[in-house]
Enzyme design. Sequence first.
Site, PDB file in Angstrom:
ATOM      1  N   TRP A 167       0.826  -1.207   0.000  1.00  0.00           N
ATOM      2  CA  TRP A 167       0.000   0.000   0.000  1.00  0.00           C
ATOM      3  C   TRP A 167       0.858   1.254   0.000  1.00  0.00           C
ATOM      4  O   TRP A 167       0.493   2.266  -0.603  1.00  0.00           O
ATOM      5  CB  TRP A 167      -0.960  -0.006   1.179  1.00  0.00           C
ATOM      6  CG  TRP A 167      -1.856  -1.200   1.170  1.00  0.00           C
ATOM      7  CD1 TRP A 167      -1.969  -2.160   2.146  1.00  0.00           C
ATOM      8  CD2 TRP A 167      -2.738  -1.604   0.115  1.00  0.00           C
ATOM      9  NE1 TRP A 167      -2.868  -3.125   1.771  1.00  0.00           N
ATOM     10  CE2 TRP A 167      -3.356  -2.806   0.525  1.00  0.00           C
ATOM     11  CE3 TRP A 167      -3.071  -1.070  -1.130  1.00  0.00           C
ATOM     12  CZ2 TRP A 167      -4.285  -3.477  -0.270  1.00  0.00           C
ATOM     13  CZ3 TRP A 167      -3.986  -1.739  -1.919  1.00  0.00           C
ATOM     14  CH2 TRP A 167      -4.583  -2.920  -1.494  1.00  0.00           C
ATOM     15  N   ASP A 168       2.009   1.198   0.662  1.00  0.00           N
ATOM     16  CA  ASP A 168       2.924   2.334   0.628  1.00  0.00           C
ATOM     17  C   ASP A 168       3.400   2.609  -0.791  1.00  0.00           C
ATOM     18  O   ASP A 168       3.421   3.755  -1.250  1.00  0.00           O
ATOM     19  CB  ASP A 168       4.129   2.074   1.532  1.00  0.00           C
ATOM     20  CG  ASP A 168       3.842   2.323   2.998  1.00  0.00           C
ATOM     21  OD1 ASP A 168       2.917   3.087   3.300  1.00  0.00           O
ATOM     22  OD2 ASP A 168       4.557   1.766   3.842  1.00  0.00           O
ATOM     23  N   PHE A 169       3.811   1.565  -1.486  1.00  0.00           N
ATOM     24  CA  PHE A 169       4.329   1.755  -2.836  1.00  0.00           C
ATOM     25  C   PHE A 169       3.230   2.162  -3.815  1.00  0.00           C
ATOM     26  O   PHE A 169       3.450   2.993  -4.699  1.00  0.00           O
ATOM     27  CB  PHE A 169       5.043   0.484  -3.311  1.00  0.00           C
ATOM     28  CG  PHE A 169       6.378   0.272  -2.649  1.00  0.00           C
ATOM     29  CD1 PHE A 169       7.442   1.117  -2.926  1.00  0.00           C
ATOM     30  CD2 PHE A 169       6.573  -0.748  -1.741  1.00  0.00           C
ATOM     31  CE1 PHE A 169       8.679   0.941  -2.321  1.00  0.00           C
ATOM     32  CE2 PHE A 169       7.803  -0.933  -1.126  1.00  0.00           C
ATOM     33  CZ  PHE A 169       8.851  -0.091  -1.415  1.00  0.00           C
ATOM     34  N   GLY A 172       2.538   5.792  -3.069  1.00  0.00           N
ATOM     35  CA  GLY A 172       3.597   6.640  -3.612  1.00  0.00           C
ATOM     36  C   GLY A 172       3.453   6.839  -5.105  1.00  0.00           C
ATOM     37  O   GLY A 172       3.580   7.961  -5.614  1.00  0.00           O
TER      38      GLY A 172
END
Length: 414
Positions: A167-169, A172
């Site tokens: 989810w972070d990537f 981003g």
Amino acid sequence: MYQLLNDLSIIEVSSFVASPTAGLYCAQMGAEVIRVDHKAGGLDYDRYMLTKEGRSLSWENLNRAKKSVALDLRSGEGRELAVALAAKTGNCITNLPEKSFLSHDAMKAAQPAGAPDMTSVRIMGWHDGRQAMDFTVNAAAGYPLMTGPEEWDMETAPPVNQVLPAWDFITGAYCAFAMLAALRQRDATGEGSEVRVPLGDVAIGTLANSGTMAEMLFRGGDRERLGNAIWGAFGRDFRTSDGVRFMVAALTPKQWAGLVKAFDVAAPISALEAETGEDFASGDRPRFEHRHALFDIFQKVADGLDYAALSARMAAEGCTFEKYRTAHEAANDPELVRDNPLFGPSPPNPSGFEYPATRSFANLPGREPGNPAPAPFLGEHSEEVLAERLGLSSGAIGALVDAGTVALSDKDSR
């Protein structure tokens, strides 16, 4: 690095994964991305794993091709400098809270005459202001309770977290897109934008976009665990006689026909079709619904062949498959890394450790991608940026350094 965005400058005030990823993708397309950190390093500066010199390999790779400014962000003067840099540049990516010193309104209010109207992209936790991180929004979205062996009981079995902070990537990457969309609007209208992207909304929104939310509401309950089988289609891990595990997927008629031919299972497949009244070449549904019987047919063949022989047959028939590798094996695989044009030679990394580094994921035929750029040392560009962006004299910068408001490169500090 492609030079598609070489007329764009972005101030990045961020930490961890999502926000630095947004800046990284812009930098790899040629944007000047200036990362502003606290003078001792942001919250991610010492993120595990560290080299013996204490340099974070995570930080080094998420901040390639950027410039670094180090300020005392706990002091009023250091914060004013950060706001001034963002205001003068007109573009900012951050994951600081909106109610912090770096609010959109504060940056906009500090803009000098002639600056482009303020455009900011802010990564939040949840839409209502609650804190969140990848692994907590993943838990909320339900994916860890869909993961695990098929025989696990849905009521009592534990959740299985994914290792990759996906989810972070994804967030981003979405924020890099959102920044460019907002800049396109500003180019057309002259009006900047404040864009807020909650990490939690990316997770629950992806659950909806994938059709999974509708599926849960339609079925009135949860999806069963499938082990390593692919939901709604034919695919699973198999093991050859020499113990090699590999993943196979067949989502198209061509992939299915190639797999049947490579495994030489046309006869048992026809017998199963006669028994079930299904045509397994007709689509995903019959192959998925009868997956257990089909898996048994394919695994029986794999039991009698070593991987070299079976993989050669699958390759000859254009099958979609890959052998399972450990991450260490993947990092040393010549096909994935050494012979892959995605990777370039090791730049002079702050860690001093040499290893292949990525270029832009996008490949533009006919354009020179250039070699990967190094990450900066913390504070390496403080003097340059403050002079060029804010017009500070060397004497003024020296006074700020002496006062502890500005820090220069930490190259020799570790």
